[in-house]
Write an enzyme that holds these catalytic residues in place. Structure first.
Site, PDB file in Angstrom:
ATOM      1  CB  VAL A  14      98.446  62.303  -1.891  1.00 34.87           C
ATOM      2  CG1 VAL A  14      99.490  62.768  -2.906  1.00 34.87           C
ATOM      3  CG2 VAL A  14      97.176  61.718  -1.927  1.00 34.87           C
ATOM      4  CB  THR A  63      92.623  66.514   6.621  1.00 36.94           C
ATOM      5  OG1 THR A  63      93.385  65.864   7.117  1.00 36.94           O
ATOM      6  CG2 THR A  63      93.988  67.025   4.990  1.00 36.94           C
ATOM      7  CG  ASP A 103      86.295  68.756  -3.261  1.00 35.56           C
ATOM      8  OD1 ASP A 103      85.318  68.312  -2.642  1.00 35.56           O
ATOM      9  OD2 ASP A 103      87.270  67.808  -3.204  1.00 35.56           O
ATOM     10  CE1 TYR A 126      91.267  70.455   4.927  1.00 34.51           C
ATOM     11  CE2 TYR A 126      89.586  70.474   3.097  1.00 34.51           C
ATOM     12  CZ  TYR A 126      90.893  70.059   3.287  1.00 34.51           C
ATOM     13  OH  TYR A 126      91.925  69.376   1.794  1.00 34.51           O
TER      14      TYR A 126
END
Length: 296
Positions: A14, A63, A103, A126
């Site tokens: 991103v 991540t 999410d 996470y």
């Protein structure tokens, strides 16, 4: 405009797209892990104060979902404590902060797409670290925009799209989980939507509207599929465009047949109605985004 835009994670999926998308809004100063270590919070503060930005955009994150199960401390330092530092600096500078979340703050048990008002309940470290980062920013109270997205992919870096493209050219059969639902979302779409939101809030020149209209929003592609469905779509595109595809069959398997250290939500769908109602923004269907990404 009173200062530049400081972008953290400028070489990520991103972040790389944000370099271009944010350019019309001001001078983008992009930093990556080679420039500043997010675990070194003193260095992070210095970077923010040296840049003196009107807007901080945090596209950096830990991540590695499975590794976070064994390295929860590092995940928390990057995903929770670093956003707190950035929020404190944004508030001190009377600027704004954009932060990306996931999410994975939800457990995936809901029968419908998750709304911003639904209670989070992460099932892995996470997700817990990302939720803590959201809470830290909200606690500090700077002008902010927290964008939860899901299933990010691009033509850069390591992601599911790139893995499927490689394996489809190497193996005759693939086994892909089919009982997890989500909306694969192109990194470029996230970056462009972020820039549009900021433009409609008058940022980075002023943060008044960001203070009023900012907050927590869900931002994903429209539509839904499974990881299996996503893989099939990628392989079909490769065949249609004449790329070498050795794979003849993609098996739809349950999550139980592909155990991982970290649990994954069965339902990763996010309701983006609040974003549409507030800013008039709706991302295209995931199939359209995938085609645009693959066509380059």
């Amino acid at each position: 405009m009173t200062g530049p835009i400081l972008l953290l994670g400028g070489n990520g999926q991103v972040g790389w797209e944000l370099r271009r998308a944010l350019a019309p809004l001001g001078d983008v100063r992009a930093l990556d892990r080679a420039d500043v270590d997010l675990v070194d919070h003193d260095a992070l503060r210095r970077a923010a104060r040296d840049a003196a930005p009107s807007l901080i955009v945090n596209a950096a994150a830990y991540t590695a979902v499975d590794r976070a199960e064994e390295d929860a401390g590092l995940a928390h330092a990057v995903n929770a404590e670093a956003p707190r530092v950035l929020a404190e600096e944004a508030k001190r500078l009377d600027g704004g902060l954009v932060h990306f979340s996931t999410d994975y703050v939800f457990d995936g048990s809901a029968p419908r797409p998750y709304r911003e008002t639904d209670a989070p309940s992460p099932v892995n470290e996470y997700g817990k670290s990302k939720l803590a980062g959201e809470a830290a920013i909200q606690d500090i109270g700077c002008a902010h925009l927290i964008l939860r997205t899901s299933w990010i992919y691009s033509m850069r870096g390591a992601n599911f799209l790139q893995t499927v493209r490689r394996l489809a050219g190497e193996l005759e059969e693939l086994r892909i989980v089919g009982d997890q639902r989500g909306a694969p979302t192109w990194a470029r779409s996230v970056a462009e939507a972020t820039a549009l939101i900021l433009a409609r809030c008058g940022a980075p020149g002023g943060t008044g509207d960001l203070q009023e209209r900012g907050g927590l929003y869900h931002l994903t592609a429209s539509g839904e599929t499974s990881w299996h469905g996503f893989a099939v779509a990628v392989a079909d595109w490769m065949r249609a465009t004449g790329q070498p595809v050795r794979c003849r069959r993609i098996h739809d398997i349950p999550t139980t047949d592909y155990p991982t250290p970290a649990r994954r939500p069965a339902n990763s769908l996010l309701d983006c109605g609040k974003l549409r109602e507030t800013f008039g923004i709706t991302l295209p269907d995931w199939r359209q985004q995938l085609s645009l990404c693959l066509e380059g």
